[in-house]
Design an enzyme around this catalytic site. Structure first.
Site, PDB file in Angstrom:
ATOM      1  N   HIS A   1      55.052  65.178  82.460  1.00 52.53           N
ATOM      2  CA  HIS A   1      56.100  66.000  81.850  1.00 52.53           C
ATOM      3  C   HIS A   1      55.481  66.764  80.691  1.00 52.53           C
ATOM      4  O   HIS A   1      54.924  66.176  79.772  1.00 52.53           O
ATOM      5  CB  HIS A   1      57.255  65.134  81.349  1.00 52.53           C
ATOM      6  CG  HIS A   1      58.395  65.939  80.796  1.00 52.53           C
ATOM      7  ND1 HIS A   1      59.473  66.335  81.562  1.00 52.53           N
ATOM      8  CD2 HIS A   1      58.606  66.445  79.555  1.00 52.53           C
ATOM      9  CE1 HIS A   1      60.304  67.039  80.825  1.00 52.53           C
ATOM     10  NE2 HIS A   1      59.800  67.131  79.597  1.00 52.53           N
ATOM     11  N   CYS A   2      55.563  68.087  80.749  1.00 56.48           N
ATOM     12  CA  CYS A   2      54.950  68.941  79.729  1.00 56.48           C
ATOM     13  C   CYS A   2      56.022  69.425  78.749  1.00 56.48           C
ATOM     14  O   CYS A   2      56.952  70.133  79.158  1.00 56.48           O
ATOM     15  CB  CYS A   2      54.262  70.140  80.382  1.00 56.48           C
ATOM     16  SG  CYS A   2      53.522  71.273  79.176  1.00 56.48           S
ATOM     17  N   PRO A   3      55.931  69.055  77.464  1.00 54.71           N
ATOM     18  CA  PRO A   3      56.955  69.501  76.511  1.00 54.71           C
ATOM     19  C   PRO A   3      56.918  71.002  76.251  1.00 54.71           C
ATOM     20  O   PRO A   3      57.941  71.581  75.868  1.00 54.71           O
ATOM     21  CB  PRO A   3      56.606  68.710  75.237  1.00 54.71           C
ATOM     22  CG  PRO A   3      55.155  68.387  75.369  1.00 54.71           C
ATOM     23  CD  PRO A   3      54.909  68.204  76.840  1.00 54.71           C
TER      24      PRO A   3
ATOM     25  N   ASN B   1      59.556  70.825  81.078  1.00 58.11           N
ATOM     26  CA  ASN B   1      59.787  70.497  82.480  1.00 58.11           C
ATOM     27  C   ASN B   1      58.598  69.679  82.974  1.00 58.11           C
ATOM     28  O   ASN B   1      57.562  69.602  82.314  1.00 58.11           O
ATOM     29  CB  ASN B   1      59.927  71.773  83.319  1.00 58.11           C
ATOM     30  CG  ASN B   1      60.851  71.586  84.505  1.00 58.11           C
ATOM     31  OD1 ASN B   1      61.053  70.469  84.978  1.00 58.11           O
ATOM     32  ND2 ASN B   1      61.429  72.676  85.001  1.00 58.11           N
TER      33      ASN B   1
END
Length: 401
Positions: A127-129, A133
């Site tokens: 999960h990439c902040p 997403n």
């Protein structure tokens, strides 16, 4: 009508993803660096001076546009979510899959549940902040292109800013020695501070993006997500410790670097398959990895220790006042949540550090309503004591998994 409502809901949900500190910070920094770079470039190398200067400006603007385009695509395309209450077509295949309580269904091969998106994600990498997403089956290609163009943009910006700052700093020197054609940069307090700040952001972005590009390309060429890399490491470690396993674990999705590459870098920008059924190498099947995951989960349950809460845990990230100085300083450097505990709560612990434990709170049968906050996460070790099978307080508690 139903299709219109669904599409409208998806559009609103996509717009909400941009209202997060990650995308907002990214856009703010990109605007700051881009504006400063264009301002300094107009004095360093005016675009109307030559064809090369015009090409330099065109390349910078094009890389900026491609960065934004692929960033928006990575956010809006999404990783591909597994439908809620998903089940395999054949009932006899259910025994090879894990159950997701949050989605009320089974986890398909290569799918994992993201607690931030609150959905099971197909071929989840992480999960990439920054894009707010997950990176997975549906948007990995856009995410990699975003990283590449962003690195190119920041690299060009750092070169322009460093040259402009140098020539502005030694402007009097150039004039004194008769090199007025180099004395085109006029520095003042505002643009000097912006140049130094933007240069620092650009260099830091190149370093961070370079690491991410390396991780993603390694994932592409080996066909292993970050989560699967960890699963494979544990699988091989289990076989080293356990003499019963005579054969090494064979990762099922590695089809050779070229085939792996083509699964992601499709020049027609078409997604391969449905994100559920994957081609596997000889000697493996669709559930080779999921069976290994189930075995690792059984090993994890065998290592689980039970603890009982004796002091309340607030769930704060740095509980210096309630748990002491060392507990507040020696925190786990992960983004996993902290759980709240009340006296006599039972916790199943699977990871142990000096001042912190990682586990899952056991929901007691006499709880009238579900307690707010996460059930699984980190807790201060001084809040709990370990209980044994002979401890009366541990009798009759259910399995938290």
């Amino acid at each position: 009508m139903y299709i219109y409502i669904c599409s409208h809901f998806e559009m609103v949900n996509d717009l909400k993803r941009f209202l997060h500190w990650g995308p907002i910070t990214f856009f703010s920094l990109l605007i700051c660096v881009s504006w400063t770079t264009l301002h300094m470039n107009s004095m360093l190398w005016p675009p109307n001076e030559s064809f090369a200067s015009m090409a330099n400006l065109g390349i910078y603007l094009a890389s900026n546009m491609m960065t934004l385009l692929n960033f928006i695509r990575a956010v809006t395309a999404g990783p591909g979510y597994l439908p809620k209450k998903w089940q395999p077509k054949h009932i006899n295949e259910m025994k090879f899959l894990q159950i997701c309580k949050a989605c009320d269904g089974y986890k398909a091969p290569r799918s994992h549940h993201c607690r931030r998106c609150d959905r099971c994600v197909k071929k989840m990498d992480h999960h990439c902040p920054w894009i707010n997403n997950c990176v997975g089956w549906g948007n990995q290609l856009y995410f990699i292109y975003f990283l590449l163009y962003f690195a190119l943009t920041m690299l060009q910006a750092s070169v322009i800013l460093s040259l402009a700052f140098y020539r502005g700093l030694f402007r009097r020197h150039f004039i004194y020695h008769g090199m007025r054609h180099l004395a085109t940069i006029r520095l003042n307090m505002l643009n000097a501070m912006l140049t130094m700040f933007s240069f620092g952001v650009a260099v830091g972005s190149i370093m961070a993006t370079g690491k991410l590009v390396y991780n993603q390309m390694k994932s592409v060429f080996t066909n292993q997500t970050e989560i699967e890399q960890w699963i494979v490491k544990k699988a091989r470690f289990r076989r080293v410790l356990n003499a019963k396993h005579s054969q090494m674990f064979l990762y099922p999705y590695d089809l050779g670097w070229l085939t792996n590459f083509n699964q992601v870098f499709d020049w027609d920008f078409q997604q391969h398959g449905d994100g559920i059924v994957w081609p596997v190498r000889k000697g493996c099947d669709q559930y080779t990895l999921t069976r290994e995951q189930l075995s690792q989960k059984l090993d994890k349950l065998a290592r689980t220790r039970r603890y009982r809460c004796i002091y309340p845990a607030t769930g704060h990230w740095m509980p210096i006042w309630s748990q002491g100085l060392m507990t507040g300083i020696c925190i786990p450097y992960t983004d996993d949540p902290r759980i709240c505990l009340e006296p006599n709560d039972l916790v199943h612990v699977t990871r142990i550090q000096d001042y912190w434990l990682y586990g899952e709170r056991v929901q007691q049968p006499n709880e009238k309503e579900r307690r707010k906050g996460p059930k699984r996460g980190w807790l201060p070790s001084r809040c709990v004591i370990e209980v044994t099978d002979n401890d009366e307080s541990a009798g009759g508690d259910g399995d938290g998994d």
